[in-house]
Design an enzyme around this catalytic site. Structure first.
Site, PDB file in Angstrom:
ATOM      1  NE  ARG A  27     -46.499  67.828 123.715  1.00  0.00           N
ATOM      2  CZ  ARG A  27     -45.233  68.185 123.876  1.00  0.00           C
ATOM      3  NH1 ARG A  27     -44.849  68.727 125.009  1.00  0.00           N
ATOM      4  NH2 ARG A  27     -44.343  68.000 122.933  1.00  0.00           N
ATOM      5  CG  ASN A  98     -43.255  65.529 119.175  1.00  0.00           C
ATOM      6  OD1 ASN A  98     -43.751  66.075 118.191  1.00  0.00           O
ATOM      7  ND2 ASN A  98     -42.781  66.208 120.202  1.00  0.00           N
ATOM      8  N   GLY A  99     -42.415  64.661 115.922  1.00  0.00           N
ATOM      9  CA  GLY A  99     -41.424  65.301 115.055  1.00  0.00           C
ATOM     10  C   GLY A  99     -41.754  65.029 113.603  1.00  0.00           C
ATOM     11  CD  GLU A 479     -51.445  87.911 121.856  1.00  0.00           C
ATOM     12  OE1 GLU A 479     -50.852  87.524 120.831  1.00  0.00           O
ATOM     13  OE2 GLU A 479     -51.829  87.126 122.733  1.00  0.00           O
ATOM     14  CD  GLU A 486     -54.142  81.492 119.478  1.00  0.00           C
ATOM     15  OE1 GLU A 486     -53.729  82.265 120.328  1.00  0.00           O
ATOM     16  OE2 GLU A 486     -53.441  80.564 119.047  1.00  0.00           O
ATOM     17  CG  HIS A 502     -50.249 103.866 103.624  1.00  0.00           C
ATOM     18  ND1 HIS A 502     -49.916 104.888 102.764  1.00  0.00           N
ATOM     19  CD2 HIS A 502     -50.012 104.338 104.874  1.00  0.00           C
ATOM     20  CE1 HIS A 502     -49.470 105.924 103.453  1.00  0.00           C
ATOM     21  NE2 HIS A 502     -49.520 105.614 104.748  1.00  0.00           N
ATOM     22  CE  LYS A 601     -49.641  76.892 126.090  1.00  0.00           C
ATOM     23  NZ  LYS A 601     -50.109  78.260 125.838  1.00  0.00           N
TER      24      LYS A 601
HETATM   25  C1  AGP Z   1     -50.458  81.900 121.108  1.00  0.00           C
HETATM   26  O1  AGP Z   1     -51.739  82.074 121.525  1.00  0.00           O
HETATM   27  C2  AGP Z   1     -50.134  80.785 120.289  1.00  0.00           C
HETATM   28  N1  AGP Z   1     -50.921  79.675 120.435  1.00  0.00           N
HETATM   29  C3  AGP Z   1     -48.786  80.690 119.623  1.00  0.00           C
HETATM   30  O2  AGP Z   1     -48.721  81.777 118.758  1.00  0.00           O
HETATM   31  C4  AGP Z   1     -47.532  80.645 120.509  1.00  0.00           C
HETATM   32  O3  AGP Z   1     -47.358  81.872 121.149  1.00  0.00           O
HETATM   33  C5  AGP Z   1     -46.313  80.296 119.625  1.00  0.00           C
HETATM   34  O4  AGP Z   1     -46.512  79.027 119.069  1.00  0.00           O
HETATM   35  C6  AGP Z   1     -45.001  80.339 120.382  1.00  0.00           C
HETATM   36  O5  AGP Z   1     -44.958  79.378 121.390  1.00  0.00           O
HETATM   37  P1  AGP Z   1     -43.843  79.433 122.512  1.00  0.00           P
HETATM   38  O6  AGP Z   1     -44.076  80.693 123.298  1.00  0.00           O
HETATM   39  O7  AGP Z   1     -44.065  78.203 123.336  1.00  0.00           O
HETATM   40  O8  AGP Z   1     -42.511  79.463 121.834  1.00  0.00           O
END
Ligand code: AGP
Length: 606
Positions: A27, A98-99, A479, A486, A502, A601
């Protein structure tokens, strides 16, 4: 994002807590800690950085309590150091969270006025102090927690233990996910079933607003109104899931290589290959009645949705609106009744996506979701769930989940197009067969990665990289850029190839490598013109294509020749080369590929 575990055990729980935390590492986190109740008192160990540092602390100074909580922290309030690491302690209370507590400033001021001393910069510390203050006022632990929860605004999943109470743990959730696990005379709490898999497969997912009092012989769950409630116990499949790297150096590499297999599973779930048809019964939707679709998601999942917009509009002739969830949740967009809102999420727990889902529900939309974790909050709050069969994705950078999301949306587009009469039986057959070939195409690409390694070596010296694409290849360019930035920390941007002139064309010089996603589809010639515009300005271009390389000729520095793919299926296949470029670049740069800095994650806070 932060991970939580708690164990009411029959022997020392420090080791099992660390084991569970290891399963939450995916995570993302920057510090970790555990606390146990030992001879009636609380004791804790915390460390900045990876779990190995916490383990070192524990081997120097072991914790022997049979009741304990643990935490991996992804910093939101306060630096990622030992002081701010959880568990937090106030008097007889220790808490992991968590939060985000949104009203923590007001609460902190109030607590400070009443003499509570703060030692961290976290929002979580207010929770420990609130409960401790209420306990001192004569409340029982249950009363103290209930009264304190009512004062918290924002999102939380909590596990709380108390000095002097060896057989007690209280768990609560609002917004952030939390599961309870049932063992043999032992009880567990965890952010997800994967964390609890070594101990139990019998799980209860708390509903939003629930809180639970756990003792070794079971749990009493109450809803947000304080009523005792029964929540279903489910058998989790997480225990059967392998969470290791196999023969690969990183989870990300393993997950890239799993794509032919998991895509076969996902496609086989929605398609009848022998008949060359979509299995419409899989969708649990009135396909012909859908009049418009709103898609929302975050990050990579959003890009899957963006490909979906192209497919659904082109093939199903249905209007599609799409927005990133962090914007859409506050946009107050009016939505006509009778529409379908489609959410895409690997984890099924992304806070912004979940909040947008709830907004769309209030706006009277039919809620459908494409999720990888079937027991997740987003799945549970959806009227129709379209699963991806990607298996657990551990690498923070999404790979196999993305291509499986694309597979599901492709099948959905064919199904809706067919139901609306815009796709003939013959075209359905053609598109299904195109999808059926995707796993084979990807296997071919993965057979030899040397060209990707060579180009990645060059990319690893770049400061900026541009990705270009048109039509369905535009989201793949986005992507590709996201993947690269990342995990390699190199600045990268994706652009629609036709938009270049543009503005972004000003960035082009010989130091900026440009990756062009250019399948041989009806937009290829247009993309080729854009390649020439870039080359004319000294740009160094790498083209990903299944077109005849001679047609591109000397214009490109590198041509990566890919298998010939039906234009409908190109996003699924072209996603893989951009993943490989990002992966090998990160390996050259020596970054933490599976747990890149600052990333989580499962993003369960806004
Ligand atoms: C992708 O490589 C990311 N780490 C991130 O953009 C991810 O896709 C996004 O946080 C959405 O997560 P989810 O699919 O668990 O909702």
């Amino acid at each position: 994002m932060c991970g939580i575990v708690g164990i009411l055990g029959n022997e020392a729980v420090a080791g099992p807590l660390v084991e569970a935390l290891r399963r939450l590492e995916y995570r993302g986190y920057d510090s970790a800690g555990i606390a146990t109740v030992e001879n009636g008192s609380l004791d804790r160990r915390r460390a900045e950085g990876k779990l190995v540092k916490l383990e070192n602390c524990l081997s120097e100074a072991p914790l022997v309590g049979h009741t304990g909580i643990g935490h991996t922290r992804w910093a939101t309030h306060g630096a990622p150091n030992e002081i701010n690491a959880h568990p937090h302690v106030s008097g007889d209370v220790s808490v992991v969270h968590n939060g985000i507590i949104e009203n923590f400033r007001e609460l902190r001021e109030d607590l400070e006025k009443s003499g509570m001393e703060f030692s961290t910069q976290t929002d979580t510390e207010v929770i420990a102090h609130l409960i401790a203050r209420t306990l001192k006022g004569g409340a029982t632990p249950e009363e103290a927690v209930e009264q304190s929860l009512s004062k918290l605004e924002g999102a939380f999943a909590l596990a709380i233990i108390f000095a002097g109470h060896d057989d007690l743990m209280i768990a609560a959730r609002k917004g952030s996910p939390l599961a309870i696990g049932y063992g043999d005379g032992e009880m567990y709490v965890g952010s997800d079933a994967i964390a609890l898999a070594p101990f139990t497969d019998t799980i209860t997912y708390l509903d939003d607003g629930d809180w639970a009092v756990l003792k070794r012989d079971g749990a009493v769950i109450r809803d947000r109104a304080g009523r005792q409630v029964e929540r279903a116990k489910v058998k989790s499949v997480a225990s059967a899931l392998m969470v290791d790297k196999g023969n690969h150096r990183h989870f990300m590499a393993k997950e890239i290589h799993e794509q032919p297999e998991v895509l076969s599973h996902t496609l086989a779930h929605y398609l009848d290959f022998s008949e060359g048809r979509v299995d419409r019964s899989r969708f649990d939707l009135d396909l012909g009645a859908i009049e418009r679709i709103t898609i929302s998601a975050c990050g990579t999942a959003y890009y899957a949705g963006l490909v979906g917009k192209y497919w659904l509009e082109r093939w199903a002739r249905i209007p599609v609106e799409i927005d990133i969830a962090s914007e859409m949740r506050y946009r107050e967009a009016p939505m006509e009744k009778g529409g379908m809102a489609l959410f895409v999420s690997q984890s099924g727990e992304t806070a912004d996506t979940l909040a947008t889902l709830r907004y769309c529900k209030e706006e009277g939309q039919h809620i459908a979701s494409i999720v990888n974790v079937r027991e997740s909050s987003i799945a549970r709050e959806s009227a129709s769930v379209l699963p991806t069969l990607a298996g657990p994705e551990i690498g923070v950078a999404s790979t196999k989940a993305f291509t499986c999301q694309l597979a599901v949306i492709a099948c959905l587009a064919i199904a809706i197009g067919r139901a609306r009469g815009h796709i003939s039986e013959e075209t359905e057959n053609e598109l299904v067969m195109a999808l059926a070939k995707v796993p084979g195409h990807i296997s071919t690409i993965l057979r030899d990665e040397s060209i990707f390694e060579k180009i990645s070596h060059d990319l690893s010296h770049a400061r900026d990289v541009l990705y270009l694409g048109r039509g369905v290849s535009y989201p793949i360019a986005l992507e590709g850029a996201l993947k690269l930035k990342e995990i390699s920390y190199i600045h990268a941007e994706g652009y629609a190839a036709g938009e270049l002139k543009h503005g972004p064309i000003a960035l082009i010089d010989e130091d900026v490598p440009i990756i062009v996603v250019a399948p041989d589809d009806d937009l290829f010639e247009k993309t080729l013109s854009n390649i020439q515009e870039v080359v004319a300005r000294g740009g160094r271009v790498t083209v990903l294509t299944d077109h005849d390389p001679d047609r591109i000729g000397a214009d490109a520095e590198n041509i990566i020749s890919l298998p010939t793919v039906h234009p409908f299926a190109t996003p699924l296949v072209y996603a893989v080369p951009v993943q490989l470029l990002a992966y090998h670049t990160a390996v050259f740069m020596g970054t933490d590929v599976d747990q890149p800095r600052n990333l989580a994650k499962s993003v369960t806070v806004e």
